[in-house]
Enzyme design. Sequence first.
Site, mmCIF file in Angstrom:
data_model
loop_
_atom_site.group_PDB
_atom_site.id
_atom_site.type_symbol
_atom_site.label_atom_id
_atom_site.label_comp_id
_atom_site.label_asym_id
_atom_site.label_seq_id
_atom_site.Cartn_x
_atom_site.Cartn_y
_atom_site.Cartn_z
ATOM 1 N N TRP A 105 0.921 -1.336 0.149
ATOM 2 C CA TRP A 105 -0.009 0.164 -0.110
ATOM 3 C C TRP A 105 0.819 1.324 0.055
ATOM 4 O O TRP A 105 0.599 2.293 -0.809
ATOM 5 C CB TRP A 105 -0.806 -0.089 0.969
ATOM 6 C CG TRP A 105 -1.971 -0.996 0.845
ATOM 7 C CD1 TRP A 105 -2.328 -2.167 1.787
ATOM 8 C CD2 TRP A 105 -2.905 -1.168 -0.032
ATOM 9 N NE1 TRP A 105 -3.261 -2.931 1.067
ATOM 10 C CE2 TRP A 105 -3.676 -2.289 -0.135
ATOM 11 C CE3 TRP A 105 -3.228 -0.278 -1.295
ATOM 12 C CZ2 TRP A 105 -4.768 -2.561 -1.055
ATOM 13 C CZ3 TRP A 105 -4.273 -0.545 -2.268
ATOM 14 C CH2 TRP A 105 -5.027 -1.688 -2.060
ATOM 15 N N ASP A 175 -1.672 6.826 5.961
ATOM 16 C CA ASP A 175 -2.832 5.805 5.388
ATOM 17 C C ASP A 175 -3.206 4.733 6.668
ATOM 18 O O ASP A 175 -2.174 4.017 7.023
ATOM 19 C CB ASP A 175 -2.231 5.224 4.153
ATOM 20 C CG ASP A 175 -3.536 4.134 3.634
ATOM 21 O OD1 ASP A 175 -4.484 3.901 4.322
ATOM 22 O OD2 ASP A 175 -3.283 3.507 2.662
ATOM 23 N N LYS A 199 -12.523 -1.250 5.984
ATOM 24 C CA LYS A 199 -11.820 -2.236 7.152
ATOM 25 C C LYS A 199 -12.371 -2.194 8.561
ATOM 26 O O LYS A 199 -12.780 -3.434 8.887
ATOM 27 C CB LYS A 199 -10.246 -2.018 7.062
ATOM 28 C CG LYS A 199 -9.663 -2.452 5.805
ATOM 29 C CD LYS A 199 -10.073 -2.425 4.285
ATOM 30 C CE LYS A 199 -9.287 -2.677 3.248
ATOM 31 N NZ LYS A 199 -8.298 -2.091 2.920
HETATM 32 C C1 LIG Z 1 -7.528 -1.347 1.587
HETATM 33 C C2 LIG Z 1 -6.408 -0.476 1.721
HETATM 34 C C3 LIG Z 1 -6.262 0.457 0.582
HETATM 35 C C4 LIG Z 1 -7.190 0.448 -0.415
HETATM 36 O O1 LIG Z 1 -8.398 1.386 -0.225
HETATM 37 P P1 LIG Z 1 -9.210 1.604 -1.488
HETATM 38 O O2 LIG Z 1 -10.431 1.824 -0.786
HETATM 39 O O3 LIG Z 1 -9.485 0.292 -2.318
HETATM 40 O O4 LIG Z 1 -8.801 2.644 -2.339
HETATM 41 C C5 LIG Z 1 -5.321 1.311 0.658
HETATM 42 N N1 LIG Z 1 -4.536 1.183 1.756
HETATM 43 C C6 LIG Z 1 -4.596 0.467 2.982
HETATM 44 C C7 LIG Z 1 -3.671 0.482 3.974
HETATM 45 C C8 LIG Z 1 -5.624 -0.419 2.652
HETATM 46 O O5 LIG Z 1 -5.773 -1.432 3.634
#
Ligand SMILES: *Cc1c(COP(=O)(O)O)cnc(C)c1O
Length: 363
Positions: A105, A175, A199
């Site tokens: 990510w 993030d 999540k």
């Molecule tokens: C799931 C996830 C993403 C992807 O996010 P989207 O909602 O598909 O844009 C990005 N970063 C992390 C850490 C994730 O767990």
Amino acid sequence: MKHVYNFSPGPAALPKEVIQQAADEMTNWRGTGLSVMEMSHRGREFTEILATTKRDLRTLMSIPDNYKILLMQGGAIAENAIVPMNLVGKKPQPATIDFVHTGHWSEKSIEEAHKYAKVNVAASSEDKNFSYVPARDTWKLTPDAAYVHICTNETIGGVEFDFTPDVGDVPLVADMSSSILSREIDVSKFAVIYAGAQKNIGPAGLTIVIVREDLLGHALPICPSAFDWKLVADHDSMFNTPPTYPIYIAGLVFQHVLRQGGVAAMEKINIKKAALAYDYLDSTDFYINRVPAANRSRMNVPFFLKDESLNQKFVAEAEQHGLVQLKGHSSVGGMRASIYNAMPIEGVQALIAFMQEFEKKYA
Ligand SMILES: *Cc1c(COP(=O)(O)O)cnc(C)c1O
């Protein structure tokens, strides 16, 4: 109905009580005769839902008053572009962004940022296949960077920061898609926190952005208006129609977490759940997890069967036991048990019991 524990990495399990409440209120929200899905986002009812949802998130994370909560769309992947478009404009162009590369990510964030700025990978764990978080004193930061970006929990690699880095006066951006609300953090140490909802918060379609006010108002001219944080903040997340139903469900989740004692209480349970899983993995050679203890994710527990030819059997038999969505990400293979806030400790216990049984049968 058979009991099912859902280990999906995302969209992930929601608390059973929340799903039930949403079902009960689906066709008639609190006597209005309307489903939340059918309400005007500017009407009295939804305005109240939005305000309560934001207030509860502020309470849960102790978000200081000088931070805005933005409820957006596009997910974390859209934020990979939205963040630079909003933050690099404060610096002479081209600006530099520092990244810590810890896996899939953070790599996505790095790739996208190239369109808007110079990119410096200040630290990387590539030397060990992204299985750890580089110690802060090894990072080679750019003194005048627009910001430093980290991914606090690498959802695929199962690698999580066990510290909040000090990066001085440079804004720290995180993030937190897969770790938000799972552990206590000091929001004031971050300039921006963003997270897709699917999540730990609610259905896909909602993106949470928490941004310090002094960073607003510097969007690049090419930034779409709907993604300009200042405009979104000035319109109380109603510059365009927000994802109303996901916001409503997120609000129910926030109330559920508050009832359970807030983030501190979730963290306690999450520590127990993760310890159960990793202690078990460490007790056997039949299953393997190579992440060092300090960086093991509390939310995503990836593991491999020593004999990978058993993978299909493992997934199929787990499913028969009501343990679903355990297959690992296609980029790494193996298995992954995602045990977000909504996974009760009984789910982890059931998984371990099954894994022990499976080992006995095939070892
Ligand atoms: C799931 C996830 C993403 C992807 O996010 P989207 O909602 O598909 O844009 C990005 N970063 C992390 C850490 C994730 O767990």
